[in-house]
Enzyme design. Structure first.
Site, PDB file in Angstrom:
ATOM      1  N   PHE A 122       0.820  -1.122  -0.029  1.00 20.94           N
ATOM      2  CA  PHE A 122       0.044  -0.261  -0.148  1.00 20.94           C
ATOM      3  C   PHE A 122       0.928   1.152  -0.011  1.00 20.94           C
ATOM      4  O   PHE A 122       1.782   1.323   0.663  1.00 20.94           O
ATOM      5  CB  PHE A 122      -0.809   0.001   1.298  1.00 20.94           C
ATOM      6  CG  PHE A 122      -1.793   1.149   1.366  1.00 20.94           C
ATOM      7  CD1 PHE A 122      -3.103   1.312   0.559  1.00 20.94           C
ATOM      8  CD2 PHE A 122      -1.633   2.193   2.125  1.00 20.94           C
ATOM      9  CE1 PHE A 122      -3.801   2.247   0.712  1.00 20.94           C
ATOM     10  CE2 PHE A 122      -2.486   3.408   2.112  1.00 20.94           C
ATOM     11  CZ  PHE A 122      -3.580   3.351   1.241  1.00 20.94           C
ATOM     12  N   PRO A 127       7.777  12.054  -1.098  1.00 19.46           N
ATOM     13  CA  PRO A 127       8.793  12.765  -0.406  1.00 19.46           C
ATOM     14  C   PRO A 127       8.419  14.096   0.181  1.00 19.46           C
ATOM     15  O   PRO A 127       9.156  14.620   1.037  1.00 19.46           O
ATOM     16  CB  PRO A 127       9.718  12.999  -1.912  1.00 19.46           C
ATOM     17  CG  PRO A 127       9.213  12.136  -2.815  1.00 19.46           C
ATOM     18  CD  PRO A 127       8.036  11.663  -2.610  1.00 19.46           C
ATOM     19  N   GLY A 130       4.089  12.788   4.423  1.00 22.69           N
ATOM     20  CA  GLY A 130       3.986  11.664   5.184  1.00 22.69           C
ATOM     21  C   GLY A 130       2.793  11.365   5.882  1.00 22.69           C
ATOM     22  O   GLY A 130       1.738  10.380   5.736  1.00 22.69           O
ATOM     23  N   SER A 131       2.070  12.412   6.220  1.00 26.60           N
ATOM     24  CA  SER A 131       0.804  12.406   7.019  1.00 26.60           C
ATOM     25  C   SER A 131      -0.199  13.342   6.497  1.00 26.60           C
ATOM     26  O   SER A 131      -1.350  13.586   6.682  1.00 26.60           O
ATOM     27  CB  SER A 131       1.122  12.435   8.679  1.00 26.60           C
ATOM     28  OG  SER A 131       1.882  11.757   8.911  1.00 26.60           O
ATOM     29  N   PHE A 155       9.367   5.242   0.981  1.00 29.83           N
ATOM     30  CA  PHE A 155       9.224   4.375   1.922  1.00 29.83           C
ATOM     31  C   PHE A 155       8.341   3.337   2.076  1.00 29.83           C
ATOM     32  O   PHE A 155       7.333   3.237   2.881  1.00 29.83           O
ATOM     33  CB  PHE A 155       8.949   5.153   3.441  1.00 29.83           C
ATOM     34  CG  PHE A 155       9.961   6.214   3.642  1.00 29.83           C
ATOM     35  CD1 PHE A 155      11.414   6.098   3.432  1.00 29.83           C
ATOM     36  CD2 PHE A 155       9.669   7.253   4.517  1.00 29.83           C
ATOM     37  CE1 PHE A 155      12.303   6.978   3.655  1.00 29.83           C
ATOM     38  CE2 PHE A 155      10.493   8.271   5.048  1.00 29.83           C
ATOM     39  CZ  PHE A 155      12.185   8.031   4.388  1.00 29.83           C
ATOM     40  N   ILE A 156       8.045   2.557   0.619  1.00 33.84           N
ATOM     41  CA  ILE A 156       7.085   1.708   0.682  1.00 33.84           C
ATOM     42  C   ILE A 156       7.540   0.312   0.621  1.00 33.84           C
ATOM     43  O   ILE A 156       8.584  -0.314   0.297  1.00 33.84           O
ATOM     44  CB  ILE A 156       6.547   1.872  -1.037  1.00 33.84           C
ATOM     45  CG1 ILE A 156       6.112   3.318  -1.198  1.00 33.84           C
ATOM     46  CG2 ILE A 156       5.329   0.865  -1.045  1.00 33.84           C
ATOM     47  CD1 ILE A 156       5.166   4.067  -0.107  1.00 33.84           C
ATOM     48  N   HIS A 340      22.291  -5.612  30.350  1.00 34.75           N
ATOM     49  CA  HIS A 340      23.693  -6.188  29.719  1.00 34.75           C
ATOM     50  C   HIS A 340      24.938  -5.192  29.860  1.00 34.75           C
ATOM     51  O   HIS A 340      26.041  -5.751  30.106  1.00 34.75           O
ATOM     52  CB  HIS A 340      23.357  -6.363  28.251  1.00 34.75           C
ATOM     53  CG  HIS A 340      22.526  -7.511  27.731  1.00 34.75           C
ATOM     54  ND1 HIS A 340      21.328  -7.580  27.851  1.00 34.75           N
ATOM     55  CD2 HIS A 340      22.912  -8.704  27.072  1.00 34.75           C
ATOM     56  CE1 HIS A 340      20.914  -8.764  27.575  1.00 34.75           C
ATOM     57  NE2 HIS A 340      21.792  -9.500  27.007  1.00 34.75           N
ATOM     58  N   GLU A 365       5.180   4.128  10.425  1.00 34.01           N
ATOM     59  CA  GLU A 365       3.690   4.285  10.367  1.00 34.01           C
ATOM     60  C   GLU A 365       3.370   5.425  11.024  1.00 34.01           C
ATOM     61  O   GLU A 365       2.287   5.287  11.812  1.00 34.01           O
ATOM     62  CB  GLU A 365       3.060   2.916  10.696  1.00 34.01           C
ATOM     63  CG  GLU A 365       1.695   2.671  10.192  1.00 34.01           C
ATOM     64  CD  GLU A 365       1.833   2.424   8.633  1.00 34.01           C
ATOM     65  OE1 GLU A 365       3.044   1.895   8.044  1.00 34.01           O
ATOM     66  OE2 GLU A 365       0.666   2.195   7.851  1.00 34.01           O
ATOM     67  N   SER A 368       4.850   9.499  17.046  1.00 36.32           N
ATOM     68  CA  SER A 368       3.983   9.614  18.023  1.00 36.32           C
ATOM     69  C   SER A 368       2.944  10.588  18.080  1.00 36.32           C
ATOM     70  O   SER A 368       1.819  10.388  18.304  1.00 36.32           O
ATOM     71  CB  SER A 368       4.704   9.548  19.300  1.00 36.32           C
ATOM     72  OG  SER A 368       4.223   9.695  20.548  1.00 36.32           O
TER      73      SER A 368
END
Lengths: 384, 251
Positions: A122, A127, A130-131, A155-156, A340, A365, A368
């Site tokens: 999808f 470029p 994004g939203s 970014f697919i 660690h 995706e 935040s």
């Protein structure tokens, strides 16, 4: 309230766990080094029904709901974030098509996707955005019975595997967002080389180029101007999947932290037994993991009805789950790294890879603050 | 011809925790033992080659009605089970009596497959006891099953040799874990498992009452692990100690 899984849910979880342990775990290093997931691994997952858990049986899916999907992807996420990301994008694409496409389009794209012969995708991000849908620049221009597509998508996931993808364009005449079902073999469709990332390089991200790509008008999903709804639902399914493998990543961080805390000795006593500082970290990991799991399982269970009947609540639940679980994964793996100490920086220790993967989770995706805006807008709508 | 597989519901050993050397059973889900899954896989492979049905028989607590779905998802066609909370802790004699009665309900039974030991107490007795009760030949330590007309050709892996035997059907065959790799059930098979035919009876419905319990477990403790706590200062010293302990240097 009943927090127990049904027998069927436990068995789906077990199927995914066994697949991950036997078939995925031995390939993790190869997947990351080669930046490629073997197609046979997709086929094996498909034969077990793991590539189409929430899809209807009539198209070859398992019809086991988004709760079954999340339980399974969590188990795969314990071992490979790269494969999980590919499955997430695949199920996102299939779910969007299943929700909005007509029967002819479904018959064309869903059965090969459920069989693992096609790996679905999808695409929305570009470029320049994004939203923000208003900044979309790629266009679909009508010519008779066809549309001519031009533009770049960024970014697919799964863009180079064979199969179909849903892509959102600005329809040239109306200027409205519109989705098309595109065969990734179509003339005028090409991709970049996979983009180099901090981690999860097996889960390829690519740029897509549409250069006078000609698709039949019959490939339009829904109507002109419905692309935003497809985007909203599609990324909801995507966030559910990401949350699922973030939870698996968090569990892997918890397990690695516990292993080190109970095996690393200080003067003959495990550090987790001897030092209260380590015990506090163990408790913190556990509390965060429990809280994240409850939020996600509830969102997944509700997604079975809300994804179709109540899209605003579905979008809110998925955004909240993704925000909470992705940060939880980063926090738990961070604590695991602290347990660690400097050994965690060494590639010999699993936490080194988990840490690089966990850093990515809150960013993919949508980050935040975008999730929070979706949640806030949904809540404020009830106060109008 | 149908193939019967006898399976035992046991606690999931992967989720069992040991505390003060005793198993902590609270919240441990029930499943089927690993070798029982090998037995089922063998039956399903034979069915795929020769036809017939795979009938799973089992006895255990009422949770068995849920646990049996695992066997149905992995290729079983139907089940006959005694699911009764009074049957949650059967010894070998009780299990054998009940399973023999359940197997008698299968009309066209050519082959009865058992795993060589259950996942929990591994007594390894039930298959042989059932063969005796049904007056059938039995073959143990089996690693390969071939159906040849009315006969079975069976490969037995023994400590120092491999033996091939023939036996007329019907027969009881007791298999080892080396036999095969059990399949992973697909999600669709999982969802269909609960819809496969099943017959459920309680202890009161048995034709003959189950045998009296003959064995009482007095304790069940994990072995004590004592670390040797030897400090080693050089590779030579390590090699010497490993030789002394018999881990290296032997013929």
């Amino acid at each position: 309230m009943n927090f127990d899984l049904t027998k069927e849910q436990s068995m789906i979880q077990q199927t995914a766990r066994e697949f991950a342990e036997k078939s995925v775990a031995p390939l993790v290093e190869q997947i990351e080094a080669s930046h490629q997931i073997p197609l046979e691994l997709f086929k094996e997952a498909a034969d077990l029904g793991l590539l189409a858990i929430p899809l209807p049986e009539e198209y070859g899916g398992s019809d086991a709901g988004y709760d079954g999907y999340v339980l399974a992807l969590e188990q795969i996420g314990r071992f490979s974030a790269s494969l999980s990301m590919a499955i997430m994008a695949h199920v996102l694409g299939l779910s969007m098509i299943n929700t909005f496409a007509n029967d002819e389009q479904k018959q064309m794209s869903l059965p090969p996707g459920c069989r693992g012969e096609h790996i679905t995708s999808f695409a929305f991000t570009e470029p320049g955005t994004g939203s923000d849908p208003k900044q979309l620049t790629s266009t679909a221009r009508r010519e008779g019975d066809y549309y001519i597509l031009n533009g770049t998508k960024r970014f697919i996931t799964n863009a180079a595997y064979p199969g179909y993808m849903g892509v959102v364009f600005k329809e040239a005449e109306s200027g409205k967002l519109t989705t098309f079902l595109i065969d990734k073999k179509a003339e005028g469709y090409s991709t970049s080389e996979p983009l180099e990332k901090i981690a999860m390089n097996g889960g390829q991200l690519l740029d897509l180029y549409f250069n006078d790509c000609k698709v039949p008008a019959a490939n339009m999903i829904g109507q002109v101007g419905e692309g935003f709804y497809h985007l909203q639902a599609g990324i909801g399914y995507g966030k559910l999947g990401i949350s699922a493998f973030c939870l698996g990543l968090a569990q892997a961080g918890f397990d690695a932290g516990m292993e080190y805390a109970t095996q690393k000795m200080h003067r003959g006593t495990p550090i987790g037994v001897k030092f209260q500082a380590i015990q506090l970290m163990i408790a913190e990991m556990y509390e965060k993991l429990e809280a994240a799991r409850l939020v996600l399982y509830k969102a997944a269970t509700n997604a079975n009805k809300n994804s179709r009947n109540n899209p605003a609540v579905f979008a809110r639940d998925c955004a909240a789950a993704k925000d909470i679980v992705s940060h939880t994964a980063r926090e738990i793996v961070g604590i695991c790294m602290d347990i660690h100490s400097s050994y965690g920086l060494m590639k010999d220790y699993k936490v080194e890879r988990l840490y690089r993967e966990a850093v990515m989770m809150p960013q993919i995706e949508s980050p935040s603050h975008i999730q929070k805006i979706i949640v806030a807008n949904s809540i404020l709508a009830d106060y109008k | 011809m149908d193939i019967v597989v006898a399976m035992k519901q046991v606690p999931d050993l992967q989720q069992l925790r040991i505390r003060n050397r005793e198993p902590v059973m609270a919240d441990v889900p029930l499943t089927f033992g690993k070798i029982d899954k090998n037995a089922l896989e063998a039956a399903v492979l034979l069915k795929e080659e020769h036809g017939g049905e795979v009938v799973v028989v089992a006895a255990g607590s009422e949770e068995l009605e849920d646990t049996i779905k695992e066997a149905m998802a992995a290729g079983g066609d139907r089940s006959i089970m005694l699911a009764d909370d009074k049957a949650g802790d059967l010894d070998s004699a009780e299990s054998a009596e009940i399973l023999a009665q359940l197997i008698k309900q299968v009309d066209d039974c050519g082959l009865i497959i058992f795993g060589e030991g259950s996942g929990d107490n591994y007594s390894g007795q039930v298959g042989s006891r059932v063969a005796e009760k049904l007056d059938l030949p039995q073959v143990g330590s089996v690693t390969q099953i071939i159906i040849d007309g009315e006969k079975l050709r069976l490969t037995r892996s023994l400590e120092d040799s491999v033996e091939i035997v023939e036996v007329m059907m019907p027969a009881v065959v007791i298999v080892t874990a080396d036999l095969n790799e059990p399949r992973i059930p697909s999600v669709s098979q999982v969802l269909k498992a609960g819809r496969k035919p099943k017959e459920i009876i309680s202890l009161d419905e048995l034709e003959q009452p189950a045998a009296e319990k003959t064995l009482t477990t007095l304790s069940n403790l994990a072995p004590e692990v004592n670390r040797k706590r030897i400090t080693i200062k050089s590779v030579e010293e390590l090699v010497e100690i490993l030789k002394t302990e018999g881990f290296v240097g032997g013929n």
